[in-house]
Design an enzyme around this catalytic site. Structure first.
Site, PDB file in Angstrom:
ATOM      1  N   GLU A 117       0.858  -1.193   0.000  1.00  0.00           N
ATOM      2  CA  GLU A 117       0.000   0.000   0.000  1.00  0.00           C
ATOM      3  C   GLU A 117       0.883   1.227   0.000  1.00  0.00           C
ATOM      4  O   GLU A 117       2.103   1.139   0.236  1.00  0.00           O
ATOM      5  CB  GLU A 117      -0.964  -0.016   1.204  1.00  0.00           C
ATOM      6  N   HIS A 235      -9.449  10.020   1.792  1.00  0.00           N
ATOM      7  CA  HIS A 235      -8.933   8.914   0.972  1.00  0.00           C
ATOM      8  C   HIS A 235      -9.053   9.321  -0.497  1.00  0.00           C
ATOM      9  O   HIS A 235     -10.075   9.880  -0.904  1.00  0.00           O
ATOM     10  CB  HIS A 235      -9.759   7.647   1.249  1.00  0.00           C
ATOM     11  N   ARG A 377      -2.219   9.506   8.580  1.00  0.00           N
ATOM     12  CA  ARG A 377      -2.029   8.093   8.946  1.00  0.00           C
ATOM     13  C   ARG A 377      -1.488   7.272   7.778  1.00  0.00           C
ATOM     14  O   ARG A 377      -1.946   7.397   6.641  1.00  0.00           O
ATOM     15  CB  ARG A 377      -3.372   7.495   9.394  1.00  0.00           C
TER      16      ARG A 377
HETATM   17  P1  FAD Z   1     -15.400   1.501  14.749  1.00  0.00           P
HETATM   18  O1  FAD Z   1     -14.983   0.225  14.152  1.00  0.00           O
HETATM   19  O2  FAD Z   1     -15.901   2.539  13.813  1.00  0.00           O
HETATM   20  O3  FAD Z   1     -16.510   1.225  15.846  1.00  0.00           O
HETATM   21  C1  FAD Z   1     -17.210   2.283  16.455  1.00  0.00           C
HETATM   22  C2  FAD Z   1     -18.247   1.702  17.403  1.00  0.00           C
HETATM   23  O4  FAD Z   1     -18.732   2.745  18.243  1.00  0.00           O
HETATM   24  C3  FAD Z   1     -19.482   1.114  16.747  1.00  0.00           C
HETATM   25  O5  FAD Z   1     -19.817  -0.081  17.412  1.00  0.00           O
HETATM   26  C4  FAD Z   1     -20.579   2.149  16.994  1.00  0.00           C
HETATM   27  O6  FAD Z   1     -21.885   1.628  17.071  1.00  0.00           O
HETATM   28  C5  FAD Z   1     -20.136   2.677  18.327  1.00  0.00           C
HETATM   29  N1  FAD Z   1     -20.642   4.025  18.654  1.00  0.00           N
HETATM   30  C6  FAD Z   1     -20.335   5.206  18.076  1.00  0.00           C
HETATM   31  N2  FAD Z   1     -21.000   6.214  18.694  1.00  0.00           N
HETATM   32  C7  FAD Z   1     -21.728   5.647  19.684  1.00  0.00           C
HETATM   33  C8  FAD Z   1     -22.633   6.158  20.651  1.00  0.00           C
HETATM   34  N3  FAD Z   1     -22.949   7.446  20.750  1.00  0.00           N
HETATM   35  N4  FAD Z   1     -23.223   5.277  21.509  1.00  0.00           N
HETATM   36  C9  FAD Z   1     -22.963   3.943  21.433  1.00  0.00           C
HETATM   37  N5  FAD Z   1     -22.105   3.414  20.528  1.00  0.00           N
HETATM   38  C10 FAD Z   1     -21.498   4.257  19.673  1.00  0.00           C
HETATM   39  N6  FAD Z   1      -7.971   0.774   8.473  1.00  0.00           N
HETATM   40  C11 FAD Z   1      -6.981  -0.121   8.298  1.00  0.00           C
HETATM   41  O7  FAD Z   1      -6.054  -0.201   9.107  1.00  0.00           O
HETATM   42  N7  FAD Z   1      -7.017  -0.964   7.219  1.00  0.00           N
HETATM   43  C12 FAD Z   1      -8.002  -0.934   6.294  1.00  0.00           C
HETATM   44  O8  FAD Z   1      -8.003  -1.717   5.358  1.00  0.00           O
HETATM   45  C13 FAD Z   1      -9.038   0.022   6.450  1.00  0.00           C
HETATM   46  N8  FAD Z   1     -10.043   0.108   5.545  1.00  0.00           N
HETATM   47  C14 FAD Z   1     -11.098   0.947   5.802  1.00  0.00           C
HETATM   48  C15 FAD Z   1     -12.173   0.948   4.929  1.00  0.00           C
HETATM   49  C16 FAD Z   1     -13.286   1.739   5.198  1.00  0.00           C
HETATM   50  C17 FAD Z   1     -14.447   1.732   4.255  1.00  0.00           C
HETATM   51  C18 FAD Z   1     -13.300   2.551   6.361  1.00  0.00           C
HETATM   52  C19 FAD Z   1     -14.474   3.415   6.660  1.00  0.00           C
HETATM   53  C20 FAD Z   1     -12.205   2.577   7.212  1.00  0.00           C
HETATM   54  C21 FAD Z   1     -11.107   1.774   6.945  1.00  0.00           C
HETATM   55  N9  FAD Z   1     -10.008   1.748   7.800  1.00  0.00           N
HETATM   56  C22 FAD Z   1      -8.996   0.854   7.591  1.00  0.00           C
HETATM   57  C23 FAD Z   1     -10.036   2.490   9.063  1.00  0.00           C
HETATM   58  C24 FAD Z   1     -10.447   1.538  10.192  1.00  0.00           C
HETATM   59  O9  FAD Z   1     -11.388   0.619   9.709  1.00  0.00           O
HETATM   60  C25 FAD Z   1     -11.047   2.279  11.364  1.00  0.00           C
HETATM   61  O10 FAD Z   1     -10.238   3.359  11.726  1.00  0.00           O
HETATM   62  C26 FAD Z   1     -11.155   1.340  12.571  1.00  0.00           C
HETATM   63  O11 FAD Z   1     -11.846   0.169  12.201  1.00  0.00           O
HETATM   64  C27 FAD Z   1     -11.861   2.043  13.718  1.00  0.00           C
HETATM   65  O12 FAD Z   1     -12.128   1.109  14.726  1.00  0.00           O
HETATM   66  P2  FAD Z   1     -12.798   1.584  16.075  1.00  0.00           P
HETATM   67  O13 FAD Z   1     -12.962   0.372  16.907  1.00  0.00           O
HETATM   68  O14 FAD Z   1     -12.045   2.721  16.630  1.00  0.00           O
HETATM   69  O15 FAD Z   1     -14.224   2.172  15.630  1.00  0.00           O
HETATM   70  C1  SIN Z   2      -7.860   1.003   2.016  1.00  0.00           C
HETATM   71  O1  SIN Z   2      -8.099  -0.184   1.872  1.00  0.00           O
HETATM   72  O2  SIN Z   2      -7.525   1.773   1.122  1.00  0.00           O
HETATM   73  C2  SIN Z   2      -8.041   1.588   3.377  1.00  0.00           C
HETATM   74  C3  SIN Z   2      -6.835   1.313   4.159  1.00  0.00           C
HETATM   75  C4  SIN Z   2      -6.773   2.229   5.327  1.00  0.00           C
HETATM   76  O3  SIN Z   2      -7.597   3.110   5.502  1.00  0.00           O
HETATM   77  O4  SIN Z   2      -5.832   2.060   6.104  1.00  0.00           O
END
Ligand code: FAD
Ligand code: SIN
Length: 524
Positions: A117, A235, A377
């Protein structure tokens, strides 16, 4: 609507069920009873949609120091080195453990398969089922939480606010279960925030609807410090088509040879960076932005048509089938793409054990800010962050709670909830403000910002903030209040940094500026 009040008591309350929240739950369940609340369906989170993979040093050709340097370079000089060291050193342990718990990462023969990547100088991205890495991680963590026991999950439970006692400690949260018409007052010895990011503040975003910056807003109201909020990652390649969501087209597609072409069919990245399509994410995004301005088009193309269709279908099955469902065959024609808000580098300021500046409140994952990502990032470092700092925040919260009894709900809070008054809004008022906010944030506080635009946005945001004082206990209204407050904090941070660093690009201050190493910290 009349809500009934219910009181619950636990050792640990986790808000959020993505990678960070669930990884923390595994740690906390060893130390007491855990409640995990999520505001939507059990798996609905950014984690569930993560595609490209998870960056980790597990290949023989790679080294921890190289992952460290790549992260620092992508962060444009603003990463906190200790946080990066922790991430890259503990990352391999967290992934090996995940594999031992049953995670199935893709393999080439008997060895793990690593993809490339942007801004990584080695192939170090593990992936699962081609482009469903987050889903696989969530599957394994969900199983592990279940096996560990002592954890109760409450889904469709919107956390409205954190509960702070008279000494300024976090002792629980007020949670709304709209369908059941219940308000839960959940008291805990420690609270861990894992609410994810804030991409939905912007009109174009890859983020799912849950990513509305609730954690930023509620921890600010609770008096916590927030850091680096001006750094929002856009992105480069989200699908661009009217009436279709800005679905992510993974960076791994460029890692596997995908090329960017402008509206005239010409490759353009060599005019912007020697690494071309694999330049750091902020660089590629700004290059596309410049190309759109130069050509007057609203999109560029991501071209995969020179690769074998069989390979593309097999390597990116979820992207292929999702695009097909929109009538787009990524193997047959270049795909129209343009940038979209993707990741919030800033968040609730924490130390390396997830402790925020409010005692009793811990944070991890995208909602937190350890400074590990600096101003931009590095791709695929976020899932790793959720695992490494999710575990650490769990340990930190357990250590804190060992010295504390389960608290009782403050009487003044119960009285206030019983006598609550609410502003009156129609669903269409809420929807109108929400759409307007997302448009303003995209246009005025987006990829390239300047003082005039940010000031305009702030004026409107302040007006809405004054208008919505006591939102009804309805998810859309509560979320809107959070979106307004999180946007205000992002816009104020963006205005304060008069210089361009990483993902923060000021049209009126294109150079870094002399005090660029400062950190912008917001506190109520
Ligand atoms: P999340 O996984 O977003 O979870 C948030 C949680 O908080 C959910 O359960 C939600 O319901 C809860 N929540 C929020 N507000 C409230 C509230 N007020 N009350 C109760 N619950 C609440 N990163 C990588 O490293 N590799 C990748 O390949 C990658 N691909 C991605 C692709 C996409 C489409 C996206 C959007 C992001 C990607 N990222 C990737 C980034 C990464 O997925 C996220 O930064 C990471 O998963 C965040 O994890 P988290 O546990 O912090 O939050
Ligand atoms: C992607 O698959 O391009 C997302 C990866 C990331 O957000 O780290």
């Amino acid at each position: 609507m009349s809500y009934s009040l219910e009181q619950l008591s636990t050792d640990f309350l986790i808000i959020g069920g993505g990678v960070a929240g669930l990884r923390a739950a595994i740690e906390l369940a060893r130390n007491g009873e855990v409640i995990v609340v999520t505001k939507d369906a059990p798996l609905e989170s950014s984690t569930e949609y993560a595609q490209g993979g998870v960056a980790v040093v597990l290949s023989d050709e790679d080294e921890i120091e190289i992952h460290f340097e790549d992260t620092i370079r992508a962060g444009d000089g603003l990463c906190i080195r200790k946080s990066v060291g922790t991430l890259v050193e503990e990352g391999p342990m967290r992934i090996r453990e995940l594999i031992a718990w049953g995670a199935e990462f893709d393999q080439e023969g008997s060895k793990l398969a690593f993809t490339q990547e942007a801004a990584h100088s080695k192939r170090r991205i593990l992936h699962a089922h081609g482009d469903s890495t987050g889903k696989e991680i969530l599957r394994v963590l969900t199983d592990k939480v279940r096996q560990a026991g002592r954890t109760t999950k409450i889904d469709f439970a919107f956390t409205r606010d954190l509960i702070i006692d008279l000494e300024g400690r976090c002792i629980g949260a007020v949670v709304v279960r709209q369908k059941e018409e219940k308000v839960l007052v959940i008291m805990a010895r420690a609270v861990l925030l894992a609410t994810g990011g804030a991409g939905r503040l912007f009109e174009r975003t890859t983020n799912p609807p849950v990513a509305t910056g609730d954690g930023i807003a509620m921890s600010w109201r609770a008096g916590a410090e927030l850091m680096d909020l001006e750094f929002v990652q856009f992105h480069p390649t989200a699908l661009y088509r009217h009436g279709t969501p800005s679905f992510l087209l993974s960076e791994a597609m460029r890692g596997e040879g995908g090329m960017l072409r402008n509206i005239h069919g010409l490759r353009f990245m060599d005019r912007y960076h020697p690494a071309r399509e694999l330049a750091p994410r902020d660089v590629v995004t700004r290059a596309i932005h410049a190309e759109l301005l130069a050509t007057g088009a609203d999109h560029v193309f991501l071209d995969m048509t020179h690769l074998s269709p069989d390979y593309v279908r097999k390597r990116f099955p979820r992207i292929y089938s999702t695009c097909m469902s929109y009538g787009i065959d990524i193997t047959a024609a270049p795909v129209p793409v343009s940038p979209a808000a993707h990741y919030t580098m800033g968040g609730v300021r924490t130390d390396l054990w997830g402790a925020t500046t409010v005692p009793g409140l811990f944070a991890a994952g995208e909602a937190a800010c350890t400074g590990v990502h600096g101003a931009n990032r590095l791709a695929s470092n976020s899932l790793l962050e959720g695992l490494v700092f999710g575990e650490r925040a769990g340990l930190g919260a357990a250590r804190y709670a060992a010295r504390r009894e389960r608290p009782l709900p403050p009487k003044r809070l119960l009285r206030a909830l019983e006598r609550r008054t609410e502003d009156v809004f129609t669903a269409s008022d809420i929807d109108y403000i929400r759409q307007s906010l997302r448009k303003i944030m995209w246009e005025q506080v987006g990829i390239v910002r300047d003082k005039k635009g940010i000031t305009n946005a702030l004026k409107k945001l302040k007006e809405w903030d004054r208008m919505i004082k006591n939102p009804p206990l309805d998810r859309a209204a509560l979320e809107l209040k959070n979106m307004i407050q999180a946007s205000l904090l992002i816009a104020r941070s963006a205005l304060s940094r008069e210089g361009s660093v990483g993902a923060h690009c000021r049209g009126d201050f294109p150079a870094k500026g002399k005090d660029w190493k400062k950190r912008i910290i917001m506190k109520k």
